[in-house]
Design a protein around this motif. Structure first.
Motif, PDB file in Angstrom:
ATOM      1  N   UNK A 123       0.781  -1.239   0.000  1.00  0.00           N
ATOM      2  CA  UNK A 123       0.000   0.000   0.000  1.00  0.00           C
ATOM      3  C   UNK A 123       0.812   1.286   0.000  1.00  0.00           C
ATOM      4  N   UNK A 124       1.599   1.538   1.046  1.00  0.00           N
ATOM      5  CA  UNK A 124       2.349   2.797   1.084  1.00  0.00           C
ATOM      6  C   UNK A 124       3.298   3.015  -0.102  1.00  0.00           C
ATOM      7  N   UNK A 125       4.035   1.989  -0.574  1.00  0.00           N
ATOM      8  CA  UNK A 125       4.881   2.234  -1.741  1.00  0.00           C
ATOM      9  C   UNK A 125       4.087   2.651  -2.976  1.00  0.00           C
ATOM     10  N   UNK A 126       2.918   2.051  -3.156  1.00  0.00           N
ATOM     11  CA  UNK A 126       2.070   2.444  -4.289  1.00  0.00           C
ATOM     12  C   UNK A 126       1.682   3.920  -4.158  1.00  0.00           C
ATOM     13  N   UNK A 127       1.277   4.322  -2.961  1.00  0.00           N
ATOM     14  CA  UNK A 127       0.938   5.729  -2.737  1.00  0.00           C
ATOM     15  C   UNK A 127       2.151   6.634  -2.913  1.00  0.00           C
ATOM     16  N   UNK A 128       3.321   6.152  -2.514  1.00  0.00           N
ATOM     17  CA  UNK A 128       4.549   6.927  -2.696  1.00  0.00           C
ATOM     18  C   UNK A 128       4.808   7.231  -4.156  1.00  0.00           C
ATOM     19  N   UNK A 129       4.520   6.262  -5.009  1.00  0.00           N
ATOM     20  CA  UNK A 129       4.700   6.498  -6.444  1.00  0.00           C
ATOM     21  C   UNK A 129       3.685   7.499  -6.971  1.00  0.00           C
ATOM     22  N   UNK A 130       2.462   7.411  -6.511  1.00  0.00           N
ATOM     23  CA  UNK A 130       1.429   8.341  -6.952  1.00  0.00           C
ATOM     24  C   UNK A 130       1.762   9.758  -6.495  1.00  0.00           C
ATOM     25  N   UNK A 131       2.170   9.892  -5.242  1.00  0.00           N
ATOM     26  CA  UNK A 131       2.385  11.223  -4.667  1.00  0.00           C
ATOM     27  C   UNK A 131       3.732  11.846  -5.014  1.00  0.00           C
ATOM     28  N   UNK A 132       4.800  11.058  -5.068  1.00  0.00           N
ATOM     29  CA  UNK A 132       6.131  11.636  -5.159  1.00  0.00           C
ATOM     30  C   UNK A 132       6.862  11.377  -6.477  1.00  0.00           C
ATOM     31  N   UNK A 133       6.598  10.290  -7.136  1.00  0.00           N
ATOM     32  CA  UNK A 133       7.332   9.969  -8.368  1.00  0.00           C
ATOM     33  C   UNK A 133       6.533  10.243  -9.632  1.00  0.00           C
ATOM     34  N   UNK A 134       5.226  10.087  -9.550  1.00  0.00           N
ATOM     35  CA  UNK A 134       4.336  10.249 -10.717  1.00  0.00           C
ATOM     36  C   UNK A 134       4.629   9.209 -11.796  1.00  0.00           C
ATOM     37  N   UNK A 135       5.242   8.102 -11.410  1.00  0.00           N
ATOM     38  CA  UNK A 135       5.532   7.019 -12.341  1.00  0.00           C
ATOM     39  C   UNK A 135       5.587   5.714 -11.583  1.00  0.00           C
ATOM     40  N   UNK A 136       5.392   4.648 -12.302  1.00  0.00           N
ATOM     41  CA  UNK A 136       5.505   3.317 -11.721  1.00  0.00           C
ATOM     42  C   UNK A 136       6.059   2.382 -12.791  1.00  0.00           C
ATOM     43  N   UNK A 137       7.052   2.884 -13.503  1.00  0.00           N
ATOM     44  CA  UNK A 137       7.626   2.179 -14.642  1.00  0.00           C
ATOM     45  C   UNK A 137       8.247   0.839 -14.247  1.00  0.00           C
ATOM     46  N   UNK A 138       8.883   0.778 -13.079  1.00  0.00           N
ATOM     47  CA  UNK A 138       9.583  -0.455 -12.709  1.00  0.00           C
ATOM     48  C   UNK A 138       8.617  -1.623 -12.545  1.00  0.00           C
TER      49      UNK A 138
END
Length: 114
Positions: free
Chosen positions: A63-78
């Motif tokens: 959960x938190x890592x997914x939210x981290x990508x939404x909030x801080x990276x704006x990507x989830x390419x990996x």
């Protein structure tokens, strides 16, 4: 796939996709703290034979890592490229932070091209 091929494939993924996809310091903190929390709660769940505690550990891993990508990276390419390598990358980064090979805030020092 031979072990050497796996190491080479994972190493290329980790350097070229995973690390750039986790460059934001806040996202790195979220991933690190989530992994530590996942370990603690999964261990507690297993130790006390508590499915809710174990499930909370699994949630911390996802959960938190997914939210981290939404909030801080704006990507989830990996994770789009390789969910298995992305999960391994998260744990490998946590290992390197705990052993002092990376900084949770600054990441890994770039490798010199000698």
């Amino acid at each position: 796939m031979a072990i050497g091929d796996f190491r080479r494939s994972f190493g290329e993924f980790y350097e070229n996709i995973y690390l750039p996809d986790h460059a934001a310091p806040l996202n790195r903190w979220v991933h690190f703290l989530s992994n530590i929390s996942a370990l603690v709660f999964c261990a507690l769940g297993a130790g006390f034979l508590s499915l809710p505690l174990f499930a909370l550990g699994v949630w911390f891993q996802l959960g938190p890592p997914y939210l981290g990508h939404i909030l801080f990276e704006k990507t989830h390419r990996s994770i789009d490229q390789s969910p298995v390598f992305a999960a391994l990358g998260s744990w490998f980064t946590t290992y390197e932070i705990l052993t002092g090979k990376q900084s949770v805030t600054l990441g890994r020092a770039p490798k010199s091209k000698s």
